[in-house]
Design an enzyme around this catalytic site. Structure first.
Site, PDB file in Angstrom:
ATOM      1  N   VAL A  73      -2.418   0.311  -1.484  1.00  0.00           N
ATOM      2  CA  VAL A  73      -3.153  -0.086  -0.247  1.00  0.00           C
ATOM      3  C   VAL A  73      -3.288  -1.599   0.022  1.00  0.00           C
ATOM      4  O   VAL A  73      -3.394  -2.122  -1.161  1.00  0.00           O
ATOM      5  CB  VAL A  73      -4.465   0.903   0.052  1.00  0.00           C
ATOM      6  CG1 VAL A  73      -4.237   2.056  -0.128  1.00  0.00           C
ATOM      7  CG2 VAL A  73      -5.360   0.449  -0.717  1.00  0.00           C
ATOM      8  N   SER A 127       5.009  -6.897  -8.996  1.00  0.00           N
ATOM      9  CA  SER A 127       5.666  -8.141  -8.493  1.00  0.00           C
ATOM     10  C   SER A 127       7.210  -7.654  -7.966  1.00  0.00           C
ATOM     11  O   SER A 127       7.849  -6.942  -8.879  1.00  0.00           O
ATOM     12  CB  SER A 127       5.830  -9.409  -8.890  1.00  0.00           C
ATOM     13  OG  SER A 127       6.488 -10.399  -8.497  1.00  0.00           O
ATOM     14  N   GLY A 128       7.629  -8.137  -7.052  1.00  0.00           N
ATOM     15  CA  GLY A 128       9.192  -7.959  -6.746  1.00  0.00           C
ATOM     16  C   GLY A 128       9.297  -7.276  -5.511  1.00  0.00           C
ATOM     17  O   GLY A 128      10.562  -7.108  -4.963  1.00  0.00           O
ATOM     18  N   LYS A 182      -1.224 -11.830 -12.117  1.00  0.00           N
ATOM     19  CA  LYS A 182      -0.348 -11.386 -10.838  1.00  0.00           C
ATOM     20  C   LYS A 182      -0.953 -12.898  -9.690  1.00  0.00           C
ATOM     21  O   LYS A 182      -0.061 -13.150  -9.299  1.00  0.00           O
ATOM     22  CB  LYS A 182      -0.583 -10.198  -9.985  1.00  0.00           C
ATOM     23  CG  LYS A 182       0.001 -10.016  -8.839  1.00  0.00           C
ATOM     24  CD  LYS A 182       1.592 -10.298  -9.152  1.00  0.00           C
ATOM     25  CE  LYS A 182       2.409 -10.080  -7.813  1.00  0.00           C
ATOM     26  NZ  LYS A 182       2.078 -10.212  -6.482  1.00  0.00           N
ATOM     27  N   HIS A 185       0.951 -15.737 -10.929  1.00  0.00           N
ATOM     28  CA  HIS A 185       2.162 -15.592 -10.657  1.00  0.00           C
ATOM     29  C   HIS A 185       2.633 -16.067  -9.154  1.00  0.00           C
ATOM     30  O   HIS A 185       3.248 -16.713  -9.040  1.00  0.00           O
ATOM     31  CB  HIS A 185       2.623 -14.099 -10.821  1.00  0.00           C
ATOM     32  CG  HIS A 185       3.933 -13.736 -10.158  1.00  0.00           C
ATOM     33  ND1 HIS A 185       4.183 -13.647  -8.812  1.00  0.00           N
ATOM     34  CD2 HIS A 185       5.235 -13.725 -10.703  1.00  0.00           C
ATOM     35  CE1 HIS A 185       5.544 -13.269  -8.625  1.00  0.00           C
ATOM     36  NE2 HIS A 185       6.155 -13.241  -9.851  1.00  0.00           N
ATOM     37  N   ASN A 186       1.605 -15.736  -8.547  1.00  0.00           N
ATOM     38  CA  ASN A 186       1.884 -16.203  -7.047  1.00  0.00           C
ATOM     39  C   ASN A 186       1.490 -17.325  -6.702  1.00  0.00           C
ATOM     40  O   ASN A 186       2.139 -18.114  -5.842  1.00  0.00           O
ATOM     41  CB  ASN A 186       0.993 -14.927  -6.089  1.00  0.00           C
ATOM     42  CG  ASN A 186       1.365 -13.898  -5.911  1.00  0.00           C
ATOM     43  OD1 ASN A 186       2.039 -13.217  -6.825  1.00  0.00           O
ATOM     44  ND2 ASN A 186       1.145 -13.015  -4.844  1.00  0.00           N
ATOM     45  N   GLU A 189       4.595 -18.907  -7.685  1.00  0.00           N
ATOM     46  CA  GLU A 189       5.644 -18.476  -6.680  1.00  0.00           C
ATOM     47  C   GLU A 189       5.557 -19.485  -5.426  1.00  0.00           C
ATOM     48  O   GLU A 189       6.499 -20.201  -4.973  1.00  0.00           O
ATOM     49  CB  GLU A 189       5.202 -17.144  -6.149  1.00  0.00           C
ATOM     50  CG  GLU A 189       5.933 -16.550  -4.852  1.00  0.00           C
ATOM     51  CD  GLU A 189       5.436 -15.277  -4.491  1.00  0.00           C
ATOM     52  OE1 GLU A 189       5.474 -14.393  -5.444  1.00  0.00           O
ATOM     53  OE2 GLU A 189       5.250 -15.109  -3.345  1.00  0.00           O
ATOM     54  N   TYR A 190       4.242 -19.798  -5.008  1.00  0.00           N
ATOM     55  CA  TYR A 190       4.019 -20.722  -3.989  1.00  0.00           C
ATOM     56  C   TYR A 190       4.631 -22.025  -4.332  1.00  0.00           C
ATOM     57  O   TYR A 190       5.122 -22.641  -3.329  1.00  0.00           O
ATOM     58  CB  TYR A 190       2.467 -21.102  -3.618  1.00  0.00           C
ATOM     59  CG  TYR A 190       1.643 -19.928  -2.839  1.00  0.00           C
ATOM     60  CD1 TYR A 190       2.005 -18.530  -2.854  1.00  0.00           C
ATOM     61  CD2 TYR A 190       0.877 -20.373  -1.747  1.00  0.00           C
ATOM     62  CE1 TYR A 190       1.370 -17.713  -2.043  1.00  0.00           C
ATOM     63  CE2 TYR A 190       0.254 -19.660  -0.940  1.00  0.00           C
ATOM     64  CZ  TYR A 190       0.434 -18.106  -1.161  1.00  0.00           C
ATOM     65  OH  TYR A 190      -0.272 -17.329  -0.302  1.00  0.00           O
TER      66      TYR A 190
HETATM   67  C1  6PG Z   1       5.443 -10.266  -5.422  1.00  0.00           C
HETATM   68  C2  6PG Z   1       5.113 -11.249  -4.182  1.00  0.00           C
HETATM   69  C3  6PG Z   1       4.236 -10.585  -3.191  1.00  0.00           C
HETATM   70  C4  6PG Z   1       4.181 -11.102  -1.862  1.00  0.00           C
HETATM   71  C5  6PG Z   1       3.260 -12.384  -1.769  1.00  0.00           C
HETATM   72  C6  6PG Z   1       3.603 -13.214  -0.558  1.00  0.00           C
HETATM   73  O1  6PG Z   1       5.215 -10.813  -6.323  1.00  0.00           O
HETATM   74  O2  6PG Z   1       6.027  -9.433  -5.163  1.00  0.00           O
HETATM   75  O3  6PG Z   1       4.098 -12.370  -4.578  1.00  0.00           O
HETATM   76  O4  6PG Z   1       2.806 -10.090  -3.836  1.00  0.00           O
HETATM   77  O5  6PG Z   1       5.249 -11.484  -1.169  1.00  0.00           O
HETATM   78  O6  6PG Z   1       1.992 -11.972  -1.946  1.00  0.00           O
HETATM   79  O7  6PG Z   1       2.567 -13.939  -0.478  1.00  0.00           O
HETATM   80  P1  6PG Z   1       2.216 -14.856   0.766  1.00  0.00           P
HETATM   81  O8  6PG Z   1       2.090 -13.861   1.909  1.00  0.00           O
HETATM   82  O9  6PG Z   1       0.756 -15.201   0.322  1.00  0.00           O
HETATM   83  O10 6PG Z   1       3.192 -15.787   0.867  1.00  0.00           O
END
Ligand code: 6PG
Length: 475
Positions: A73, A127-128, A182, A185-186, A189-190
């Site tokens: 959720v 993630s993914g 995680k 990780h994000n 990712e950013y």
């Molecule tokens: C993942 C992504 C996923 C999501 C992000 C997007 O690992 O699969 O990180 O968790 O796409 O949370 O984050 P934003 O909406 O903040 O860009």
């Protein structure tokens, strides 16, 4: 031995895809969603003995004790609501797995609350995206060892495979370690997305390349040293055309990036733990700047645009960009890993960074060729050493050093903002400068606040009898 029965609450796109993946890999599922009419049809569609429940009591009744229930959720209040709804039905030894992007402090709070009734709350970073949930995500599990081990076979089975065939699932640490990892990780990712976006922007808007030219360069990079899921994603973007007009779809996309908060949590955590993660923070700031679309447009008209056209050697700058992108990607990962190390030291989760890097080799959004040498570096370097000290990584960074400077200098000279390229370069430069600017800060703090400072030539803390302010005339 815990059975392969699993309750799954939350059947949105991620939840439903994860359910399909779990069922395909032998889980006996009981499904529930607060929206009526969702669970039963999904269970039917999935088959494999999956059952749909009308309410929480039905979900729990379908599970043998000790029970395992996974929540898919949205983070925040919905997780608390789901836990509260489950609470009266749960007993000692039951496990609730939160598979959303929960804030790690919330996970810590929930773990403490539910430990009172001997229920384990586990925080799994998954993630993914939707595709990963269906075909194989990377899963960063956090929580008590035996509880994680008891559900591990199910999650190992559904996780992505790393290039060496091992499952991208691991218990990364105790408590909320899974959700913290995680979140980092994000954050990475950013920052990687921001670097790719700056690269694209420089090629198109400063250098003035055509869409096709720049797309060809991206596609070549995605096959080579820069290969990563996010580069592939960028090429997919560039290969897509607007069906109505036929123009590249990217030309129709508003330059405003939204965010759900995980990047901001990571930047906040870096500040809270006192860790330098400038590019992770800049990537969040960059999204905030992007959100000021109408202001930016009005300012461009009122103040004049900053960007000037580039008239130098396009091919040389393009080659430099590729090398700079690789070096900056590594600097971003170094920031993220330094942050995880510092947080782990403070929280005592027992995070093994090599394990984190190995889990990230497949399935997740930041997967790339770099994670293998990073895993090796984490295993080989003395604890507490920045990843930049790993010879294999430093070779790549130093090979891009001149190119990186060329990119930043050129962008700044042409009025193009490159917060990710510039902050990551400054990070590396600062880390390799034995004597920095902070002598002046330490001294000023003593002038106005008598905070004291340490001296290069003597041990202990000191104050100086600073000269009175005399102004320009006295020198
Ligand atoms: C993942 C992504 C996923 C999501 C992000 C997007 O690992 O699969 O990180 O968790 O796409 O949370 O984050 P934003 O909406 O903040 O860009």
């Amino acid at each position: 031995m815990r059975s392969s029965a699993l309750g799954l609450m939350g059947l949105g796109v991620m939840g439903a895809n994860l359910a399909r993946n779990l069922a395909r890999n032998g889980a006996r599922l009981a499904l529930f969603d607060t929206a009526s009419g969702v669970a039963e049809p999904l269970a039917k569609d999935i088959g494999a003995g999956a059952v749909g429940a009308d309410d929480i009591a039905g979900l729990i009744a379908a599970l043998p004790a000790p029970r395992s229930v996974m929540l898919m959720v949205p983070a925040g209040q919905p997780v608390d609501d789901a836990l509260e709804a489950l609470r009266p039905h749960l007993g000692a030894g039951d496990i609730v797995i939160d598979g959303g992007n929960s804030f790690y402090r919330d996970t810590q709070r929930r773990q403490i609350e539910f430990a009172r009734q001997s229920v384990h709350v586990l925080g799994f970073g998954v993630s993914g995206g939707a595709e990963g949930a269906l075909r194989g995500p990377a899963i960063m599990a956090g929580g008590e060892t035996a509880a994680v081990a008891s559900v591990a076979p199910l999650f190992e089975a559904i996780a992505a495979d790393a290039p060496d065939g091992s499952a991208c699932f691991a218990r990364v640490g105790a408590g909320a370690a899974g959700h913290f990892v995680k979140s980092v990780h994000n954050g990475i990712e950013y920052a990687h997305m921001q670097l790719i976006a700056e690269t694209w922007h420089l090629l198109r808007r400063m250098v003035g390349m055509s869409h096709e030219e720049a797309r060809t360069i991206f596609a070549r990079w995605a096959e080579g040293e820069l290969s990563s899921f996010l580069m592939e994603c960028a090429v997919q973007v560039l290969d897509t055309r607007d069906p109505e007009s036929g123009v590249p779809m990217i030309e129709r996309v508003v330059d405003t990036a939204e965010q759900k908060g995980t990047g901001q949590w990571t930047a906040n955590a870096a500040l809270a733990y006192g860790v330098a993660a400038p590019t992770l923070a800049e990537a969040v700031h960059a999204r905030c700047l992007s959100a000021l679309k109408s202001d930016r447009l009005a300012n461009e008209t009122a103040l004049g645009p900053s960007t000037m056209a580039f008239a130098g050697d396009r091919m040389a700058l393009t080659a430099a960009l590729g090398r700079a992108l690789l070096a900056a990607n590594i600097a971003v990962l170094a920031q993220g890993f330094a942050l995880m190390r510092a947080a782990d030291q403070e929280e005592g989760w027992g995070v093994d960074l090599a394990t984190v890097a190995r889990v990230w080799r497949g399935g997740c959004i930041v997967r790339s060729e770099l994670l293998e040498p990073i895993a090796e570096a984490c295993a080989a370097l003395p604890a507490g050493t920045n990843l930049l000290r790993a010879p294999a990584l430093w070779r790549m960074v130093s090979a891009g050093d001149a190119a990186w400077r060329q990119v930043v200098v050129t962008a700044i000279a042409h009025g193009v903002p490159v917060p990710a390229f510039a902050s990551s370069l400054s990070y590396v430069d600062a880390l390799r400068t034995g004597r920095l600017w902070a002598d002046m800060i330490a001294a000023q703090r003593d002038v106005f606040g008598q905070h004291g400072f340490t001296r290069l030539d003597k041990p202990g803390r000191h104050h100086a009898d600073w000269a009175p302010y005399t102004g320009a005339d006295k020198g």
